[in-house]
Design an enzyme around this catalytic site. Structure first.
Site, PDB file in Angstrom:
ATOM      1  N   TYR A   6      -2.249  -0.191  10.076  1.00 22.01           N
ATOM      2  CA  TYR A   6      -2.444  -0.758   8.743  1.00 22.01           C
ATOM      3  C   TYR A   6      -1.161  -0.639   7.925  1.00 22.01           C
ATOM      4  O   TYR A   6      -0.692  -1.614   7.319  1.00 22.01           O
ATOM      5  CB  TYR A   6      -3.591  -0.037   8.039  1.00 22.01           C
ATOM      6  CG  TYR A   6      -3.720  -0.394   6.576  1.00 22.01           C
ATOM      7  CD1 TYR A   6      -4.159  -1.658   6.182  1.00 22.01           C
ATOM      8  CD2 TYR A   6      -3.399   0.528   5.579  1.00 22.01           C
ATOM      9  CE1 TYR A   6      -4.267  -1.994   4.842  1.00 22.01           C
ATOM     10  CE2 TYR A   6      -3.506   0.201   4.243  1.00 22.01           C
ATOM     11  CZ  TYR A   6      -3.945  -1.056   3.877  1.00 22.01           C
ATOM     12  OH  TYR A   6      -4.041  -1.383   2.548  1.00 22.01           O
ATOM     13  N   SER A  60       0.827  -1.205   0.000  1.00 24.51           N
ATOM     14  CA  SER A  60       0.000   0.000   0.000  1.00 24.51           C
ATOM     15  C   SER A  60       0.861   1.254   0.000  1.00 24.51           C
ATOM     16  O   SER A  60       1.981   1.255   0.542  1.00 24.51           O
ATOM     17  CB  SER A  60      -0.897   0.008   1.244  1.00 24.51           C
ATOM     18  OG  SER A  60      -1.514   1.261   1.432  1.00 24.51           O
TER      19      SER A  60
END
Length: 332
Positions: free
Chosen positions: A159, A134
Site C-alpha cells: 500500500y 499517505s
C-alpha cells in the site's frame, strides 16, 4: 491565499468513500458543483457507501457517476463530458494489511487508476490536481516528526509503495505536461461515517458486542490521529491554490495533513472506552507485518502557506464519532 471558489466544477473520485463523502458534502454546502465518481467496491460494507451517497444526492449540484478508475474509457468519458476544473483523486484501494494478501487490487486501483487520472488531466487540462497520498510512505523512518523533506524510499507495505509511486509519477506528469499537482499525506483519519476497516471502528464494534479487541505490539504504538473535519479544511485550503513553480519550473507540492500530536494507542482506546461507557476485553498481540511504530506529522508547510493546522483533540473527535455510531447503528 485564494479562498475556495464555489463557481468551479470539482471532480472527486472515491466520492462514496470516507474522505470523499465529507469533502463532497462540504463543497456542496458552499454551493460548488461536484461530480462524484466511485466504483462502490465491496472492500467494506457497500451499504455504508450507498448511505453516504444518498446524503450527497440531496444536493442539486451533485452528480454521481458509477465507474472504475482502472477502466481508462470510464475515466476519459468522465473528463470529456464534465470538463472538471479541479480534480481531487481520493479513489484508491486502502488498507495496509489487506495489501499483503490482495496485491492485485492495489496495482489496478492505486497504480493503473491513478495513471488514468493523470492521463485525463493531460488530455483535458485542469487548473489543479489534488491527490491522496499517505503517511504510510514514511515507512520505518525514525526521525520525528515526519517531514516532506525526508527520504521515503523504504516502504514497508505494498500500500505504501503504491502511494509513493503515485507521488513519483505525479511529479513526472507535472513536469512533462505542466499539470499543477499537490499530493496530500494523510495521517490516520477518523470520524463519523468512517471506514469500518480502521482500528477505531473495529474496536467500537467489538466493544459494543462484548468481543475482545486485538491490540498489536501489545499497545506500544503511537498514531497521529486526525479528525475528518481537519482533513477537509486542509484540502479546501489547497484546492484553489495550486503550487507555484519550483526552481525547476515544475508546479508540484506535497503536504502532510496530520494532528501534529501522536497519541499512544492505549490512551486512544481508553478515551474510546470512556465515550462508549464500556470496558474493552483486550487481546495483546505482536507487531503485524507492514505496521509502523509511530506516525507524527510535521505540518510547518501547512501553517506557513495557509495559516492552518489540524487541532481537534481525540476526546472531542472520538465523542463525535461515538455519537454518530450510536445513531447510525441505533445502539444504546
Amino acid at each position: 491565499m485564494n479562498p475556495l471558489n464555489p463557481d468551479k466544477t470539482y471532480l472527486i473520485t472515491g466520492a462514496a468513500g470516507f474522505i470523499g463523502f465529507h469533502l463532497s458534502k462540504s463543497l456542496l454546502e458552499q454551493g460548488a458543483t461536484v461530480i462524484g465518481f466511485d466504483n462502490l467496491n465491496n472492500y467494506y460494507e457497500v451499504s455504508l457507501k450507498r448511505d453516504r451517497l444518498e446524503i450527497l444526492k440531496t444536493y442539486d449540484k451533485f452528480t454521481f457517476i458509477l465507474g472504475d478508475l482502472a477502466d481508462k474509457r470510464d475515466v476519459f468519458r468522465l473528463f470529456q463530458e464534465y470538463r472538471p476544473e479541479i480534480v481531487v483523486n481520493l479513489g484508491a484501494q486502502a488498507g495496509v494489511r489487506y495489501s499483503i494478501d490482495n496485491p492485485d487490487a492495489y496495482i489496478q486501483s492505486n497504480i493503473m487508476g491513478f495513471f488514468h487520472i493523470l492521463e485525463g488531466c493531460r488530455y483535458f487540462p485542469v487548473e489543479h490536481l489534488v491527490y491522496a497520498s499517505s503517511s504510510s510512505v514514511y515507512g520505518g523512518n525514525e526521525k520525528m516528526p515526519f517531514s516532506t523533506e525526508d527520504k521515503v524510499d523504504e516502504p514497508v507495505s505494498l500500500y505504501a509503495a503504491t502511494k509513493k509511486s503515485n507521488e513519483v509519477i505525479a511529479h513526472a506528469y507535472s513536469n512533462l505536461y505542466r499539470i499543477p499537482a499537490t499530493g496530500l499525506r494523510f495521517f490516520t483519519v477518523y470520524g463519523p461515517f468512517g471506514r469500518p476497516d480502521m482500528a477505531y471502528f473495529k474496536f467500537t464494534n467489538k466493544i459494543m458486542n462484548g468481543e475482545p479487541i486485538q491490540i498489536y505490539n501489545k499497545g506500544d504504538m503511537y498514531r497521529d490521529f486526525t479528525y475528518i473535519d481537519d482533513i477537509v479544511k486542509g484540502i479546501e485550503n489547497i484546492l484553489c491554490n495550486p503550487p507555484d513553480k519550483n526552481s525547476k519550473g515544475c508546479r508540484y507540492k506535497i503536504y502532510n495533513i496530520g494532528n501534529n500530536k501522536p497519541e499512544r494507542l492505549m490512551d486512544f482506546i481508553e478515551t474510546l472506552e470512556k465515550c462508549l461507557g464500556k470496558t474493552a476485553i483486550k487481546e495483546f498481540l505482536p507487531m503485524q507485518p507492514g505496521d509502523v511504530y509511530r506516525t507524527y506529522a510535521d505540518v510547518d508547510d501547512l501553517i506557513k502557506d495557509f495559516d492552518f493546522r489540524p487541532n481537534t483533540p481525540i476526546e472531542e473527535g472520538i465523542a463525535k464519532f461515538v455519537d454518530w455510531y450510536r445513531e447510525y447503528y441505533k445502539k444504546a
